[in-house]
Design a protein around this motif. Structure first.
Motif, PDB file in Angstrom:
ATOM      1  N   ASP A 628       0.906  -1.213  -0.191  1.00  6.89           N
ATOM      2  CA  ASP A 628      -0.103   0.081   0.178  1.00  6.89           C
ATOM      3  C   ASP A 628       0.826   1.336   0.074  1.00  6.89           C
ATOM      4  O   ASP A 628       1.972   1.329   0.730  1.00  6.89           O
ATOM      5  CB  ASP A 628      -0.812   0.026   1.312  1.00  6.89           C
ATOM      6  CG  ASP A 628      -1.874  -1.168   1.461  1.00  6.89           C
ATOM      7  OD1 ASP A 628      -2.690  -1.252   0.635  1.00  6.89           O
ATOM      8  OD2 ASP A 628      -1.489  -2.147   2.044  1.00  6.89           O
ATOM      9  N   ALA A 629       0.650   1.931  -0.770  1.00  9.34           N
ATOM     10  CA  ALA A 629       1.325   3.510  -0.818  1.00  9.34           C
ATOM     11  C   ALA A 629       0.257   4.732  -0.727  1.00  9.34           C
ATOM     12  O   ALA A 629      -0.779   4.771  -1.477  1.00  9.34           O
ATOM     13  CB  ALA A 629       1.975   3.620  -2.158  1.00  9.34           C
ATOM     14  N   TRP A 630       0.573   5.702   0.451  1.00 10.87           N
ATOM     15  CA  TRP A 630      -0.459   6.753   0.780  1.00 10.87           C
ATOM     16  C   TRP A 630       0.326   7.821   0.583  1.00 10.87           C
ATOM     17  O   TRP A 630       1.421   8.147   0.835  1.00 10.87           O
ATOM     18  CB  TRP A 630      -0.836   6.506   1.970  1.00 10.87           C
ATOM     19  CG  TRP A 630      -1.568   5.344   2.333  1.00 10.87           C
ATOM     20  CD1 TRP A 630      -0.784   3.980   2.532  1.00 10.87           C
ATOM     21  CD2 TRP A 630      -2.917   5.013   2.817  1.00 10.87           C
ATOM     22  NE1 TRP A 630      -1.922   3.177   2.999  1.00 10.87           N
ATOM     23  CE2 TRP A 630      -3.030   3.565   3.221  1.00 10.87           C
ATOM     24  CE3 TRP A 630      -4.067   5.882   2.937  1.00 10.87           C
ATOM     25  CZ2 TRP A 630      -4.278   2.880   3.568  1.00 10.87           C
ATOM     26  CZ3 TRP A 630      -5.169   5.427   3.293  1.00 10.87           C
ATOM     27  CH2 TRP A 630      -5.437   4.003   3.470  1.00 10.87           C
ATOM     28  N   PHE A 631      -0.502   9.105   0.167  1.00 11.59           N
ATOM     29  CA  PHE A 631      -0.093  10.281   0.427  1.00 11.59           C
ATOM     30  C   PHE A 631      -1.427  11.207   0.697  1.00 11.59           C
ATOM     31  O   PHE A 631      -2.372  11.262  -0.145  1.00 11.59           O
ATOM     32  CB  PHE A 631       0.677  10.842  -0.728  1.00 11.59           C
ATOM     33  CG  PHE A 631       1.373  12.297  -0.462  1.00 11.59           C
ATOM     34  CD1 PHE A 631       2.387  12.327   0.132  1.00 11.59           C
ATOM     35  CD2 PHE A 631       0.614  13.595  -0.764  1.00 11.59           C
ATOM     36  CE1 PHE A 631       3.068  13.458   0.555  1.00 11.59           C
ATOM     37  CE2 PHE A 631       1.393  14.801  -0.389  1.00 11.59           C
ATOM     38  CZ  PHE A 631       2.535  14.591   0.282  1.00 11.59           C
ATOM     39  N   ARG A 650      -0.896  -7.674  -3.918  1.00 10.54           N
ATOM     40  CA  ARG A 650       0.343  -7.799  -4.385  1.00 10.54           C
ATOM     41  C   ARG A 650       0.960  -6.609  -3.996  1.00 10.54           C
ATOM     42  O   ARG A 650       0.633  -5.570  -3.993  1.00 10.54           O
ATOM     43  CB  ARG A 650       0.269  -8.031  -5.798  1.00 10.54           C
ATOM     44  CG  ARG A 650       0.082  -9.479  -6.521  1.00 10.54           C
ATOM     45  CD  ARG A 650       0.039  -9.472  -7.829  1.00 10.54           C
ATOM     46  NE  ARG A 650      -1.040  -8.611  -8.369  1.00 10.54           N
ATOM     47  CZ  ARG A 650      -1.038  -8.217  -9.523  1.00 10.54           C
ATOM     48  NH1 ARG A 650       0.121  -8.381 -10.398  1.00 10.54           N
ATOM     49  NH2 ARG A 650      -2.276  -7.722 -10.124  1.00 10.54           N
ATOM     50  N   PRO A 651       2.505  -6.736  -3.748  1.00 12.96           N
ATOM     51  CA  PRO A 651       3.279  -5.585  -3.587  1.00 12.96           C
ATOM     52  C   PRO A 651       3.473  -4.856  -4.935  1.00 12.96           C
ATOM     53  O   PRO A 651       3.355  -5.293  -5.977  1.00 12.96           O
ATOM     54  CB  PRO A 651       4.733  -6.438  -3.426  1.00 12.96           C
ATOM     55  CG  PRO A 651       4.213  -7.669  -2.868  1.00 12.96           C
ATOM     56  CD  PRO A 651       3.286  -8.091  -3.886  1.00 12.96           C
ATOM     57  N   LEU A 652       3.620  -3.634  -4.714  1.00  7.76           N
ATOM     58  CA  LEU A 652       3.855  -2.619  -5.807  1.00  7.76           C
ATOM     59  C   LEU A 652       5.221  -2.632  -6.090  1.00  7.76           C
ATOM     60  O   LEU A 652       5.940  -2.968  -5.361  1.00  7.76           O
ATOM     61  CB  LEU A 652       3.354  -1.275  -5.426  1.00  7.76           C
ATOM     62  CG  LEU A 652       2.010  -0.854  -5.038  1.00  7.76           C
ATOM     63  CD1 LEU A 652       1.710   0.464  -4.211  1.00  7.76           C
ATOM     64  CD2 LEU A 652       1.455  -0.776  -6.531  1.00  7.76           C
ATOM     65  N   SER A 653       5.483  -2.281  -7.429  1.00  4.62           N
ATOM     66  CA  SER A 653       6.804  -2.450  -7.933  1.00  4.62           C
ATOM     67  C   SER A 653       7.517  -1.105  -8.097  1.00  4.62           C
ATOM     68  O   SER A 653       6.912  -0.204  -8.767  1.00  4.62           O
ATOM     69  CB  SER A 653       6.949  -3.144  -9.418  1.00  4.62           C
ATOM     70  OG  SER A 653       8.371  -2.923  -9.781  1.00  4.62           O
ATOM     71  N   GLY A 654       8.348  -0.760  -7.223  1.00  3.28           N
ATOM     72  CA  GLY A 654       9.167   0.714  -7.237  1.00  3.28           C
ATOM     73  C   GLY A 654       8.362   1.855  -6.889  1.00  3.28           C
ATOM     74  O   GLY A 654       8.516   3.179  -7.290  1.00  3.28           O
ATOM     75  N   VAL A 655       7.269   1.404  -6.288  1.00  2.31           N
ATOM     76  CA  VAL A 655       6.319   2.667  -5.796  1.00  2.31           C
ATOM     77  C   VAL A 655       6.262   2.907  -4.249  1.00  2.31           C
ATOM     78  O   VAL A 655       6.030   1.912  -3.405  1.00  2.31           O
ATOM     79  CB  VAL A 655       4.716   2.260  -6.251  1.00  2.31           C
ATOM     80  CG1 VAL A 655       3.765   3.399  -5.677  1.00  2.31           C
ATOM     81  CG2 VAL A 655       4.514   2.238  -7.811  1.00  2.31           C
ATOM     82  N   THR A 656       6.367   4.242  -3.637  1.00  3.97           N
ATOM     83  CA  THR A 656       6.229   4.410  -2.245  1.00  3.97           C
ATOM     84  C   THR A 656       5.090   5.620  -2.300  1.00  3.97           C
ATOM     85  O   THR A 656       4.657   6.097  -3.340  1.00  3.97           O
ATOM     86  CB  THR A 656       7.648   5.142  -1.780  1.00  3.97           C
ATOM     87  OG1 THR A 656       7.923   6.185  -2.364  1.00  3.97           O
ATOM     88  CG2 THR A 656       8.731   3.937  -1.924  1.00  3.97           C
ATOM     89  N   GLY A 657       4.732   6.003  -1.217  1.00  5.84           N
ATOM     90  CA  GLY A 657       3.773   6.936  -0.880  1.00  5.84           C
ATOM     91  C   GLY A 657       4.172   8.439  -1.397  1.00  5.84           C
ATOM     92  O   GLY A 657       3.570   9.128  -1.897  1.00  5.84           O
ATOM     93  N   GLY A 659       5.951   8.663  -3.896  1.00  2.35           N
ATOM     94  CA  GLY A 659       6.053   8.503  -5.452  1.00  2.35           C
ATOM     95  C   GLY A 659       4.924   8.960  -6.113  1.00  2.35           C
ATOM     96  O   GLY A 659       4.322   9.878  -6.226  1.00  2.35           O
ATOM     97  N   LEU A 660       4.149   7.755  -6.706  1.00  2.00           N
ATOM     98  CA  LEU A 660       3.179   8.021  -7.649  1.00  2.00           C
ATOM     99  C   LEU A 660       1.939   8.619  -6.839  1.00  2.00           C
ATOM    100  O   LEU A 660       1.204   9.683  -7.461  1.00  2.00           O
ATOM    101  CB  LEU A 660       2.824   6.679  -8.393  1.00  2.00           C
ATOM    102  CG  LEU A 660       3.690   6.389  -9.379  1.00  2.00           C
ATOM    103  CD1 LEU A 660       3.132   4.904  -9.920  1.00  2.00           C
ATOM    104  CD2 LEU A 660       3.537   7.585 -10.593  1.00  2.00           C
TER     105      LEU A 660
END
Length: 717
Positions: A628-631, A650-657, A659-660
């Motif tokens: 999970d990625a949050w902003f 599933r895990p995201l690939s190369g994504v952090t909160g 980032g995208l």
């Protein structure tokens, strides 16, 4: 005078009168003996001998005579029975006005904060129309398309049935499969379910009831024909057509042509043009498939066919038909937008059930939606996934924009924008919050009086766990920086300082603060609480951040402003109880926390969200394994939350909160804030203390004795 020119003998008395007063009788003619008929006459009367062919055909002739003798009698009996039932049905027919609106459930019409309609739910009924109050083009289009002999038959059309059977056989189907040859009267009988009302004890749902009404068995067709004849006896042709115009389903929840005209074109049925009339009449064959909101081009193509029928039957001149084909009907701006489906679905789920999902009334709900902000969020979602995400990715995202008081202004629950009834990831997906949870740890600490400049130890540390090995977490960058200020710990989203602070402040206090701000899920019991292993929805998290923006008070997100029943001037309910609630932390603590969160955007993990000229406070969050990625961040006017992840976890690939999700946030708010004057954040820059202690893990000393004394008086042992 003694003679006459004819030399006749004079008439004397003896000849004038018979003797003795009696006339002399003439002798009777002699009877001529009757000859016996010749023998050959007797021979002529004898039956002619049958040939072999005659003997072969004899049984068939006998059978034909028998069939005819039986069939005309049987036909007479059947005709009498049909006539009897037809008159029976005719006697049972209610007044036309009672058949106009056949819905068993009501509808919901939603407007934005300005009062403009943006969504409909349930079956819409626009009000009663008659043959005389609709556009003549509409009346002609319906007759030309559905039943050109409507005004000439008695409810059923043998020619139409024969034509339908011929077409079905030619297309390789059964005689009764496909085209039915039904007249408008028969279709109306079907819409009325042959007079059988909906019974919830017999049918599980209204859909089951309608499916039963539409079944096409031979017996059903026969009953339908008899009922149609009964309607022809009871009602005039115009009355039958009036019922049909009001009850026909025309897709997108529109019942009747008035509702359809409003739904698709934003005008009444009396104002429809030939092109618009042709499009609506064309929907009758397949309402859901041909609905212009589903596929406008397909609907326009069907309308062109209807225009051709109207021209061929003399309802349109060649010039009118050419103009209608050259200028096909298009959707109104509201219908074309088809936005805020996720928001509308949320209103339907969160509103009172008796006035939303199960309403029997026509309900009007005024909401907090801002269509311009909604459009900005949708455009941002589409733009980022088209330019920043690899093609074919199944990753999803959600966006919520709300005011500081919790009024939701926009909501996007996934990439399938515009789909009604879809899974809403903004309100229905409970996901781990990751570091987006950390502001509530710092809120608890600041509310106790700790300074943002206080130092906290960022060194490797382990915590004991019962029955298993020690838990030794790491920072995201897998580095340790030693003593850092609370400001730096939050800006860089460092894990070890957050855990140390949570443990020293007390998990129970942290949970209470988080619950107070609106995070009502089951919060973790162990030290991992600080890393956001507990689950929440994006709507709840965005509402919790709104509590920080408004000065530390609880916020309940809401979208319903008021609810009214059609025809009522006074609202039945409003948003009372939603919005800002009780205070959770002191205003000074909230203002200092807001200032600390600006550092996240200015120099920490949220730099991608920066917008020139605007003060922005926020926090990123990434869960373990990047599932999970949050902003979530706010300006002086709006709080916007973004979540990104996979539905199957599933895990995201190369994504952090940072980032995208931060990029989606910036793209959304750049559009929202365009042309607006920057609003300053309600924040307070804390005073730097003369000296600051260091909070350490595993029982390390707290160097600032004043802070130690404060914690000892507040926190449990």
């Amino acid at each position: 005078m003694s003679g006459n020119g004819n030399k006749r003998s004079p008439l004397v008395a003896e000849k004038r009168y018979p003797a003795n007063g009696t006339a002399k009788k003439k002798p009777a003619p002699k009877k001529t003996p009757r000859k016996k008929p010749a023998a050959r006459r007797k021979v002529a009367k004898q039956a002619k001998p049958r040939t072999l062919l005659g003997w072969v055909l004899l049984p068939f002739k006998w059978a034909v005579r028998m069939i005819w003798a039986v069939s005309w009698r049987l036909g007479l009996v059947v005709g009498m029975i049909i006539a009897g039932f037809s008159f029976y049905f005719a006697a049972q027919m209610p007044p036309v006005q009672e058949l106009i609106d056949g819905r068993t459930r009501g509808s919901v019409t939603m407007t934005d904060y300005r009062g403009e309609v943006f969504a409909w739910r349930g079956d819409q009924f626009g009000g009663m129309i008659t043959v005389d109050t609709v556009s003549g083009h509409l009346r002609n289009a319906v007759i030309a398309t559905e039943d050109k002999r409507f005004y000439r038959h008695f409810g059923i059309s043998p020619r139409g049935i024969a034509s339908a059977v011929r077409i079905n056989l030619r297309e390789g189907r059964g005689p009764l499969s496909g085209h039915g040859g039904s007249t408008i009267t028969q279709q109306t009988a079907k819409l009325l379910c042959l007079g059988v009302p909906f019974d919830p004890t017999k049918w599980e749902s209204e859909a089951d009831y309608e499916n039963d009404c539409r079944q096409g068995s031979l017996w059903r067709k026969a009953r339908e024909a008899v009922y149609a004849v009964g309607m022809e006896i009871a009602y005039t042709k115009d009355e039958i057509l009036t019922i049909y115009l009001n009850r026909a389903y025309l897709g997108a929840g529109a019942r009747g042509f008035e509702a359809a005209a409003q739904r698709y074109f934003g005008i009444p049925a009396m104002a429809l043009s030939p092109a618009e009339s042709a499009m609506l009449a064309g929907l009758l064959t397949a309402p859901s498939t041909l609905a212009p909101t589903s596929n406008l081009q397909r609907s326009q193509n069907r309308a062109a066919v209807v225009i051709g029928l109207m021209e061929a039957q003399g309802y349109l001149s060649k010039a009118q038909a050419d103009d209608a084909r050259a200028n096909p009907a298009t959707l109104s701006e509201t219908a074309r937008a088809n936005t805020a489906s996720f928001f509308a679905d949320w209103i339907m789920r969160s509103g009172p059930e008796s006035f939303t999902r199960n309403t029997t009334e026509d309900v009007f709900i005024r909401t907090t939606l801002d269509p311009e902000i909604q459009a900005a969020a949708e455009e941002a979602m589409i733009s980022v996934f088209e330019t920043e995400v690899r093609e074919g990715s199944e990753a999803q995202a959600a966006i919520v924009v709300m005011s500081a008081d919790g009024a939701v202004r926009a909501m996007v629950g996934g990439r399938n924008i515009g789909e009604t009834g879809a899974f809403n990831r903004a309100t229905q997906a409970n996901r781990q919050t990751g570091s987006a949870f950390k502001p509530f740890i710092f809120a608890a600490a600041l509310d106790l009086g700790l300074s943002p400049y206080m130092m906290v130890d960022d060194d490797p540390a382990c915590w004991k766990r019962r029955g298993t090995s020690d838990w030794c977490p790491e920072n995201y960058d897998r580095e340790f920086k030693g003593p850092v200020t609370l400001i730096q710990a939050l800006a860089e989203s460092r894990n070890i300082p957050a855990i140390v602070l949570s443990e020293d402040v007390g998990r129970e206090l942290v949970r209470n603060v988080a619950n107070g701000f609106g995070l009502h899920g089951d919060l973790a019991e162990g030290p991992a609480l600080a890393l956001g292993v507990s689950e929440s929805t994006l709507l709840e998290m965005t509402g919790a951040y709104a509590g920080i923006l408004n000065g530390g008070s609880q916020v309940t997100p809401y979208g319903l402003t008021d609810l009214r029943i059609r025809g009522d001037n006074e609202p039945l309910m409003d948003a009372q109880g939603a919005g800002i609630g009780e205070r959770i932390i002191q205003q000074q603590a909230a203002r200092q926390l807001t200032w600390m969160m600006t550092k996240v955007v200015e120099e920490g993990t949220g730099t991608r969200a920066r917008i020139d000229g605007w003060e922005i406070a926020g926090k990123s969050g990434t869960t373990q394994g990047a599932r999970d990625a949050w902003f979530i961040a706010f300006t002086g006017d709006y709080v916007t939350g973004v979540w990104m992840g996979y539905d199957d976890n599933r895990p995201l690939s190369g994504v952090t909160g940072g980032g995208l999700p931060a990029t989606i946030w910036r793209e959304t708010m750049t559009r929202v804030l365009d042309g607006k004057t920057p609003t300053p954040l309600p924040m307070q820059v804390p005073e730097r203390p003369a000296q600051s202690g260091i909070l350490q893990s595993e029982g390390g000393e707290v160097l600032d004795q004043d802070i130690l004394n404060l914690l000892e008086t507040i926190l449990p042992n």
